[in-house]
Design a protein around this motif. Sequence first.
Motif, mmCIF file in Angstrom:
data_model
loop_
_atom_site.group_PDB
_atom_site.id
_atom_site.type_symbol
_atom_site.label_atom_id
_atom_site.label_comp_id
_atom_site.label_asym_id
_atom_site.label_seq_id
_atom_site.Cartn_x
_atom_site.Cartn_y
_atom_site.Cartn_z
ATOM 1 N N GLY A 16 -3.394 14.806 42.925
ATOM 2 C CA GLY A 16 -3.865 16.083 42.387
ATOM 3 C C GLY A 16 -3.166 16.534 41.125
ATOM 4 O O GLY A 16 -3.259 17.702 40.756
ATOM 5 N N ASP A 17 -2.460 15.636 40.464
ATOM 6 C CA ASP A 17 -1.756 16.015 39.239
ATOM 7 C C ASP A 17 -2.606 15.832 37.990
ATOM 8 O O ASP A 17 -2.216 16.260 36.903
ATOM 9 C CB ASP A 17 -0.471 15.192 39.096
ATOM 10 N N SER A 18 -3.748 15.157 38.122
ATOM 11 C CA SER A 18 -4.639 14.977 36.978
ATOM 12 C C SER A 18 -6.065 14.878 37.497
ATOM 13 O O SER A 18 -6.303 14.766 38.690
ATOM 14 C CB SER A 18 -4.273 13.726 36.172
ATOM 15 N N GLY A 19 -6.999 14.938 36.590
ATOM 16 C CA GLY A 19 -8.407 14.872 36.955
ATOM 17 C C GLY A 19 -9.196 15.959 36.244
ATOM 18 O O GLY A 19 -8.701 16.592 35.308
ATOM 19 N N ILE A 20 -10.401 16.165 36.710
ATOM 20 C CA ILE A 20 -11.299 17.158 36.114
ATOM 21 C C ILE A 20 -11.781 18.096 37.209
ATOM 22 O O ILE A 20 -12.177 17.657 38.284
ATOM 23 C CB ILE A 20 -12.511 16.481 35.443
ATOM 24 N N ILE A 21 -11.738 19.383 36.937
ATOM 25 C CA ILE A 21 -12.298 20.389 37.832
ATOM 26 C C ILE A 21 -13.435 21.069 37.082
ATOM 27 O O ILE A 21 -13.228 21.594 35.986
ATOM 28 C CB ILE A 21 -11.241 21.430 38.262
ATOM 29 N N ARG A 22 -14.607 21.058 37.678
ATOM 30 C CA ARG A 22 -15.789 21.677 37.065
ATOM 31 C C ARG A 22 -16.053 23.005 37.773
ATOM 32 O O ARG A 22 -16.421 23.038 38.941
ATOM 33 C CB ARG A 22 -16.988 20.748 37.198
ATOM 34 N N ILE A 23 -15.843 24.096 37.029
ATOM 35 C CA ILE A 23 -15.957 25.442 37.587
ATOM 36 C C ILE A 23 -17.129 26.162 36.929
ATOM 37 O O ILE A 23 -17.261 26.170 35.713
ATOM 38 C CB ILE A 23 -14.667 26.256 37.339
ATOM 39 N N GLY A 24 -17.947 26.788 37.745
ATOM 40 C CA GLY A 24 -19.016 27.641 37.248
ATOM 41 C C GLY A 24 -18.642 29.092 37.485
ATOM 42 O O GLY A 24 -17.981 29.418 38.471
ATOM 43 N N ALA A 25 -19.045 29.976 36.590
ATOM 44 C CA ALA A 25 -18.732 31.395 36.750
ATOM 45 C C ALA A 25 -19.772 32.252 36.054
ATOM 46 O O ALA A 25 -20.317 31.855 35.022
ATOM 47 C CB ALA A 25 -17.345 31.702 36.196
ATOM 48 N N LEU A 38 -6.565 31.085 35.297
ATOM 49 C CA LEU A 38 -6.350 29.678 34.982
ATOM 50 C C LEU A 38 -5.060 29.400 34.206
ATOM 51 O O LEU A 38 -4.534 28.289 34.280
ATOM 52 C CB LEU A 38 -7.544 29.127 34.203
ATOM 53 N N ALA A 39 -4.561 30.367 33.472
ATOM 54 C CA ALA A 39 -3.367 30.128 32.639
ATOM 55 C C ALA A 39 -2.187 29.576 33.445
ATOM 56 O O ALA A 39 -1.624 28.540 33.078
ATOM 57 C CB ALA A 39 -2.983 31.395 31.881
ATOM 58 N N PRO A 40 -1.780 30.209 34.550
ATOM 59 C CA PRO A 40 -0.649 29.639 35.297
ATOM 60 C C PRO A 40 -0.992 28.292 35.947
ATOM 61 O O PRO A 40 -0.127 27.412 36.041
ATOM 62 C CB PRO A 40 -0.326 30.697 36.359
ATOM 63 N N PHE A 41 -2.228 28.110 36.366
ATOM 64 C CA PHE A 41 -2.641 26.832 36.945
ATOM 65 C C PHE A 41 -2.508 25.714 35.917
ATOM 66 O O PHE A 41 -1.981 24.644 36.202
ATOM 67 C CB PHE A 41 -4.083 26.922 37.459
ATOM 68 N N CYS A 42 -2.987 25.986 34.700
ATOM 69 C CA CYS A 42 -2.924 24.976 33.633
ATOM 70 C C CYS A 42 -1.487 24.668 33.231
ATOM 71 O O CYS A 42 -1.186 23.531 32.848
ATOM 72 C CB CYS A 42 -3.741 25.435 32.426
ATOM 73 N N GLN A 43 -0.608 25.650 33.307
ATOM 74 C CA GLN A 43 0.806 25.393 33.017
ATOM 75 C C GLN A 43 1.424 24.504 34.089
ATOM 76 O O GLN A 43 2.220 23.624 33.786
ATOM 77 C CB GLN A 43 1.572 26.708 32.911
ATOM 78 N N TYR A 45 -0.280 22.395 36.091
ATOM 79 C CA TYR A 45 -0.971 21.102 36.132
ATOM 80 C C TYR A 45 -1.566 20.790 34.751
ATOM 81 O O TYR A 45 -2.775 20.830 34.560
ATOM 82 C CB TYR A 45 -2.084 21.114 37.184
ATOM 83 N N PRO A 46 -0.733 20.482 33.775
ATOM 84 C CA PRO A 46 -1.211 20.302 32.406
ATOM 85 C C PRO A 46 -2.139 19.098 32.209
ATOM 86 O O PRO A 46 -2.864 19.045 31.216
ATOM 87 C CB PRO A 46 0.079 20.146 31.597
ATOM 88 N N LYS A 47 -2.154 18.155 33.134
ATOM 89 C CA LYS A 47 -2.992 16.969 32.966
ATOM 90 C C LYS A 47 -4.368 17.129 33.601
ATOM 91 O O LYS A 47 -5.190 16.222 33.521
ATOM 92 C CB LYS A 47 -2.289 15.735 33.535
#
Length: 186
Positions: A16-25, A38-43, A45-47
């Motif tokens: 779960g340290d890399s990959g693609i998450i497709r989010i709809g909103a 998303l800002a803290p999540f991206c910090q 899990y930067p990959k």
Amino acid sequence: KDIEYVKQSMYEWQHGDSGIIRIGAIEPMAIYRMPKILAPFCQKYPKIQISIEMNNTQRLTQMVKDGELDIAVCNTTELDHTISFQPLLTENVSLLIPDVHPFARKNDIYLSDLKNERLLLGAFVCNYRIHLENSLLEAGVRPNISLVVNSMSALKEYVQAGLGIAVIPDIIIGNPVPAGLVKKKI
């Protein structure tokens, strides 16, 4: 070197340290809430690459069902046993009016007060619009729709230009309320 890169990439993906998450909103969530979430999540899990699809509830629901999205953050969906819906929050809405409108001086505004007003509404498939129109009809009000815009955020600008009044999520109106506008609960 290439083999080590592939091994490392596979390890990160599996853990779960890399990959693609497709989010709809829906629009208010995608524009006003998701960046802070998303800002803290991206910090952390930067990959991980994140893809955001902004659309209406009906389309986002279909995209989840079709496997085009991993998750969608939207309004309550139609009852559908093939997907799971978990309420996250209640989005408050208010009536947005120009400060020169007669309602700006009223303490209490009811749905029945909107019967002769020029209403600015979101797209036909927008759940906010659907809910507002249903509520107006239940209150015996046939809405006088003067303008339809496919963006809840844009409605604020049209109200500011004096083209009518709109019921929109408070998160879009902002705090403080933009100059020349008044926010009222209904």
